[in-house]
Design a protein around this motif. Sequence first.
Motif, PDB file in Angstrom:
ATOM      1  N   PHE A  51       0.637  -1.005  -0.033  1.00 26.20           N
ATOM      2  CA  PHE A  51       0.117  -0.024   0.460  1.00 26.20           C
ATOM      3  C   PHE A  51       0.694   1.236  -0.643  1.00 26.20           C
ATOM      4  CE2 PHE A  51       0.820  -0.568   4.326  1.00 26.20           C
ATOM      5  CZ  PHE A  51       0.812   0.503   5.176  1.00 26.20           C
ATOM      6  N   TYR A  52       0.101   2.190  -0.365  1.00 23.92           N
ATOM      7  CA  TYR A  52       0.943   3.235  -0.582  1.00 23.92           C
ATOM      8  C   TYR A  52      -0.048   4.412   0.037  1.00 23.92           C
ATOM      9  CZ  TYR A  52      -1.426   3.828  -4.745  1.00 23.92           C
ATOM     10  OH  TYR A  52      -2.220   3.643  -5.946  1.00 23.92           O
ATOM     11  N   PHE A  53       1.013   5.524   0.764  1.00 23.70           N
ATOM     12  CA  PHE A  53       0.439   7.015   1.412  1.00 23.70           C
ATOM     13  C   PHE A  53       0.780   8.016   1.770  1.00 23.70           C
ATOM     14  CE2 PHE A  53       2.908   3.998   4.234  1.00 23.70           C
ATOM     15  CZ  PHE A  53       3.701   5.384   5.443  1.00 23.70           C
ATOM     16  N   PRO A  54       0.131   8.638   2.370  1.00 30.55           N
ATOM     17  CA  PRO A  54       0.673   9.894   2.322  1.00 30.55           C
ATOM     18  C   PRO A  54       1.612  10.223   4.031  1.00 30.55           C
ATOM     19  CG  PRO A  54      -1.383  10.875   2.439  1.00 30.55           C
ATOM     20  CD  PRO A  54      -0.850   9.142   2.230  1.00 30.55           C
ATOM     21  N   SER A  55       3.169  10.981   3.655  1.00 25.95           N
ATOM     22  CA  SER A  55       4.094  10.423   4.123  1.00 25.95           C
ATOM     23  C   SER A  55       4.228  11.888   4.990  1.00 25.95           C
ATOM     24  CB  SER A  55       5.391  10.214   3.479  1.00 25.95           C
ATOM     25  OG  SER A  55       6.225  10.405   2.298  1.00 25.95           O
ATOM     26  N   LEU A  56       3.969  12.868   4.599  1.00 27.69           N
ATOM     27  CA  LEU A  56       4.453  14.314   5.762  1.00 27.69           C
ATOM     28  C   LEU A  56       3.188  14.769   6.449  1.00 27.69           C
ATOM     29  CD1 LEU A  56       5.843  16.672   2.943  1.00 27.69           C
ATOM     30  CD2 LEU A  56       6.964  15.019   4.657  1.00 27.69           C
ATOM     31  N   LEU A  57       3.758  15.636   7.633  1.00 27.07           N
ATOM     32  CA  LEU A  57       2.237  15.897   8.198  1.00 27.07           C
ATOM     33  C   LEU A  57       1.088  15.514   8.487  1.00 27.07           C
ATOM     34  CD1 LEU A  57       2.518  19.231   6.152  1.00 27.07           C
ATOM     35  CD2 LEU A  57       4.136  18.937   8.106  1.00 27.07           C
ATOM     36  N   LEU A  58       1.851  13.909   8.410  1.00 28.52           N
ATOM     37  CA  LEU A  58       0.149  13.016   9.333  1.00 28.52           C
ATOM     38  C   LEU A  58      -1.190  13.611   8.324  1.00 28.52           C
ATOM     39  CD1 LEU A  58      -0.083  13.561  13.859  1.00 28.52           C
ATOM     40  CD2 LEU A  58       0.808  11.589  11.981  1.00 28.52           C
ATOM     41  N   HIS A  59      -0.373  13.644   7.568  1.00 28.56           N
ATOM     42  CA  HIS A  59      -1.481  13.072   6.660  1.00 28.56           C
ATOM     43  C   HIS A  59      -2.196  12.230   6.256  1.00 28.56           C
ATOM     44  CE1 HIS A  59      -0.125  17.393   4.286  1.00 28.56           C
ATOM     45  NE2 HIS A  59      -0.841  17.566   4.890  1.00 28.56           N
ATOM     46  N   LYS A  60      -1.444  11.100   7.348  1.00 27.50           N
ATOM     47  CA  LYS A  60      -2.282  10.044   7.279  1.00 27.50           C
ATOM     48  C   LYS A  60      -3.428   9.972   7.424  1.00 27.50           C
ATOM     49  CE  LYS A  60      -1.039   5.165   8.002  1.00 27.50           C
ATOM     50  NZ  LYS A  60       0.011   3.888   8.099  1.00 27.50           N
ATOM     51  N   ALA A  61      -3.634  10.586   8.512  1.00 22.75           N
ATOM     52  CA  ALA A  61      -4.674  11.200   9.958  1.00 22.75           C
ATOM     53  C   ALA A  61      -5.695  12.007   9.902  1.00 22.75           C
ATOM     54  CB  ALA A  61      -3.077  11.022  11.049  1.00 22.75           C
ATOM     55  N   ALA A  62      -5.661  12.958  10.812  1.00 22.03           N
ATOM     56  CA  ALA A  62      -6.539  14.174  10.885  1.00 22.03           C
ATOM     57  C   ALA A  62      -5.410  15.679  10.254  1.00 22.03           C
ATOM     58  CB  ALA A  62      -7.524  13.625  11.800  1.00 22.03           C
ATOM     59  N   GLY A  63      -4.401  15.565  10.351  1.00 23.07           N
ATOM     60  CA  GLY A  63      -3.790  16.548   9.576  1.00 23.07           C
ATOM     61  C   GLY A  63      -3.421  17.380  10.833  1.00 23.07           C
ATOM     62  N   GLY A  64      -3.109  18.571  11.082  1.00 23.34           N
ATOM     63  CA  GLY A  64      -3.056  19.723  11.331  1.00 23.34           C
ATOM     64  C   GLY A  64      -4.026  19.870  13.432  1.00 23.34           C
ATOM     65  N   ASP A  65      -5.405  19.254  13.632  1.00 22.25           N
ATOM     66  CA  ASP A  65      -5.402  19.456  14.761  1.00 22.25           C
ATOM     67  C   ASP A  65      -4.410  17.957  15.828  1.00 22.25           C
ATOM     68  OD1 ASP A  65      -7.225  20.642  14.974  1.00 22.25           O
ATOM     69  OD2 ASP A  65      -8.882  19.094  13.553  1.00 22.25           O
ATOM     70  N   LEU A  66      -4.490  16.750  15.557  1.00 25.82           N
ATOM     71  CA  LEU A  66      -2.965  15.863  15.514  1.00 25.82           C
ATOM     72  C   LEU A  66      -2.110  16.393  15.953  1.00 25.82           C
ATOM     73  CD1 LEU A  66      -4.425  12.164  14.392  1.00 25.82           C
ATOM     74  CD2 LEU A  66      -4.837  13.553  16.740  1.00 25.82           C
ATOM     75  N   ARG A  67      -1.482  16.926  14.304  1.00 22.16           N
ATOM     76  CA  ARG A  67      -0.114  17.484  14.866  1.00 22.16           C
ATOM     77  C   ARG A  67      -0.258  18.282  16.574  1.00 22.16           C
ATOM     78  NH1 ARG A  67      -0.431  18.316   9.193  1.00 22.16           N
ATOM     79  NH2 ARG A  67       0.096  20.645   9.504  1.00 22.16           N
ATOM     80  N   ALA A  68      -0.690  19.332  16.701  1.00 24.84           N
ATOM     81  CA  ALA A  68      -0.640  19.931  17.033  1.00 24.84           C
ATOM     82  C   ALA A  68      -1.010  19.903  18.539  1.00 24.84           C
ATOM     83  CB  ALA A  68      -2.224  21.670  17.027  1.00 24.84           C
ATOM     84  N   SER A  69      -1.855  18.416  18.893  1.00 27.95           N
ATOM     85  CA  SER A  69      -2.074  17.380  19.442  1.00 27.95           C
ATOM     86  C   SER A  69      -0.603  16.854  20.240  1.00 27.95           C
ATOM     87  CB  SER A  69      -3.037  16.025  19.975  1.00 27.95           C
ATOM     88  OG  SER A  69      -3.921  17.523  19.800  1.00 27.95           O
ATOM     89  N   LEU A  70      -0.159  16.016  19.574  1.00 25.10           N
ATOM     90  CA  LEU A  70       1.290  15.587  19.759  1.00 25.10           C
ATOM     91  C   LEU A  70       1.960  16.627  20.021  1.00 25.10           C
ATOM     92  CD1 LEU A  70       1.585  13.427  16.096  1.00 25.10           C
ATOM     93  CD2 LEU A  70       1.056  12.294  18.839  1.00 25.10           C
ATOM     94  N   GLU A  71       2.523  17.600  19.888  1.00 26.17           N
ATOM     95  CA  GLU A  71       3.596  18.438  19.552  1.00 26.17           C
ATOM     96  C   GLU A  71       3.414  19.074  21.471  1.00 26.17           C
ATOM     97  OE1 GLU A  71       3.136  20.926  15.950  1.00 26.17           O
ATOM     98  OE2 GLU A  71       4.119  19.637  14.705  1.00 26.17           O
ATOM     99  N   ASN A  72       1.984  18.878  21.725  1.00 30.39           N
ATOM    100  CA  ASN A  72       1.724  20.001  23.034  1.00 30.39           C
ATOM    101  C   ASN A  72       1.781  18.498  24.124  1.00 30.39           C
ATOM    102  OD1 ASN A  72       1.341  22.375  22.557  1.00 30.39           O
ATOM    103  ND2 ASN A  72      -0.892  22.323  21.586  1.00 30.39           N
ATOM    104  N   GLY A  73       1.956  17.253  23.342  1.00 26.11           N
ATOM    105  CA  GLY A  73       2.497  17.097  24.389  1.00 26.11           C
ATOM    106  C   GLY A  73       1.527  15.183  25.091  1.00 26.11           C
ATOM    107  N   VAL A  74       0.295  15.334  23.828  1.00 23.08           N
ATOM    108  CA  VAL A  74      -0.783  14.229  24.045  1.00 23.08           C
ATOM    109  C   VAL A  74      -0.297  13.359  23.032  1.00 23.08           C
ATOM    110  CG1 VAL A  74      -3.039  14.123  24.088  1.00 23.08           C
ATOM    111  CG2 VAL A  74      -2.190  16.663  24.612  1.00 23.08           C
ATOM    112  N   PHE A  75      -0.760  12.273  23.685  1.00 22.16           N
ATOM    113  CA  PHE A  75      -1.055  10.522  22.534  1.00 22.16           C
ATOM    114  C   PHE A  75      -1.966  10.645  22.090  1.00 22.16           C
ATOM    115  CE2 PHE A  75       1.807   9.826  26.321  1.00 22.16           C
ATOM    116  CZ  PHE A  75       3.343   9.153  25.478  1.00 22.16           C
ATOM    117  N   LEU A  76      -1.800  10.020  20.842  1.00 20.24           N
ATOM    118  CA  LEU A  76      -2.652   9.338  19.815  1.00 20.24           C
ATOM    119  C   LEU A  76      -3.865   8.649  20.868  1.00 20.24           C
ATOM    120  CD1 LEU A  76      -1.752   9.475  16.875  1.00 20.24           C
ATOM    121  CD2 LEU A  76      -2.811  11.224  17.163  1.00 20.24           C
TER     122      LEU A  76
END
Length: 509
Positions: free
Chosen positions: A127-152
């Motif tokens: 399979f293939y998938f987007p490799s940048l910026l958590l595009h595989k997930a919900a993108g910006g919201d999850l990036r902000a959470s991770l960078e603030n120390g919140v686990f997925l």
Amino acid sequence: MNPIRLLTSSELCLCTCFLLVLFYRGWSQLFYDWTVSYSQLAPLGVDKQVIVINGMFPGPVLYASTNDVVNVSIHNNLREPFLMTWNGVQMRKNSWQDSVQETNCPILPGQNWTYSFQLKDQIGSFFYFPSLLLHKAAGGDLRASLENGVFLPHPDGILINGLGPNQARFEFEPSATYRLRISNVGLKTSLNFRIEGHPMLLVETEGSYLIQQYYDSLDIHVGQSYSVLVTAKNQANGKSYYMVASSRFTILEHSGIGVIHYPDSAGDPVGPLPLGPGLSNYNFSIEQARSMRWDLIASAARPNPQGSYHYGTIPITRTLILENNVMVIGSKRRFTINGISFMHSDTPLKLLDYFQLNEESKYAAAAVLPSSATSIVDAFYRDFFHIVFQNPLLEVQSWHIDGYNFFVVGMGWGLWDESKKAGYNIVDAVSRSTVQVYPLSWTAILMELDNIGTWNLRSQNAENWYLGQELYIRVKGVWNWLDEQSDISARDEAPIPDNVIKCGRAADL
């Protein structure tokens, strides 16, 4: 035999993840034109922004033959830079097309770029998938959470082919045999896959044929792919059947549910779902993994189709012990390999090497205090690596290496030491590109570095990868170790693409 593809994922996996199916026939040039854009979908009843390709979620299946040349033009209609990586496709001698952050500059919004690569000597399901910026997930919201120390979080639900419960439906004809290609494209959750009343004959994983064995259920860890054969019943007697992909090793069990119908089925299945293994039964999972063996006599694209590739007798050039962990570096929570969390430079390593731009780096195998660095392991062509993944944490880890398959020769509980080599499978270990490591345990692999280039070794768990759990293996020929990249023969490595995107310090070169 009838092929059916299945993509299983957690509800938070909102990317366009697709299957790349390789088989044998005469080779040809294939051309695809894909537009990547946003859309709103509600697979579990709540609207979510997802990434689609040509309006499709999941995106189109790419069917190809071994040795085909694939050309995919990607038009980026997102608001952010974009890259697509090709999980399990080895990109022989051509890491320019691997499309992760240290091999390629991104496709900017409003721009397009064409991938061009040969599917050299591989069969199977990928399979293939987007490799940048958590595009595989919900993108910006999850990036902000991770960078603030919140686990997925663990998943709210499981999707089958992008569809919610009872929406994925499959029509079986009596006595027909079906090949199901199953991939776990989720973010962090292992899954167990099973079909009510239908045993599964496991035949292939990630490009390797296996000794055929029947399983009632199959554990599939993040990033892994399998093919199974399922023979339909002679008579369904009016019944239909559940297909289930359920979460493993989570506090609560979530299930993705599909439905198998026969011509005489009278409505949907009734009654409880078929039982899988205990939610926290790790012993079931590890024993099942140990039961899988490489088929040495099946004709296939591999080092030697007759099974005379005796990997267990090749002298080991280097042993790497890679321990995953989560640590605080500065004030940020980061995921590490041997205490190092990967730090991306302003220019991909591949371009830095090609244009001879110096870059400080640290070896991933060095035992250091927690720090951030650009971790590189340098190696020679045909080196033979012994890698041990050591997991001191309480969650399953999943590891992938681009550009290669490797032999999974051993796994066990506790700490690895030299005595564990005595129990290695040095005859018919599974050859694959993604492997799990159970909690408080280790997994050992052997790998011949026969593919020149710069290759990503990463955690397949989305949050771990995003927060630094990766390194790069840079493989060069002994004959060109000191040569400039521009002097390397195309016989040894594909030349820089004419359409290469330049960025960072290489932007004006």
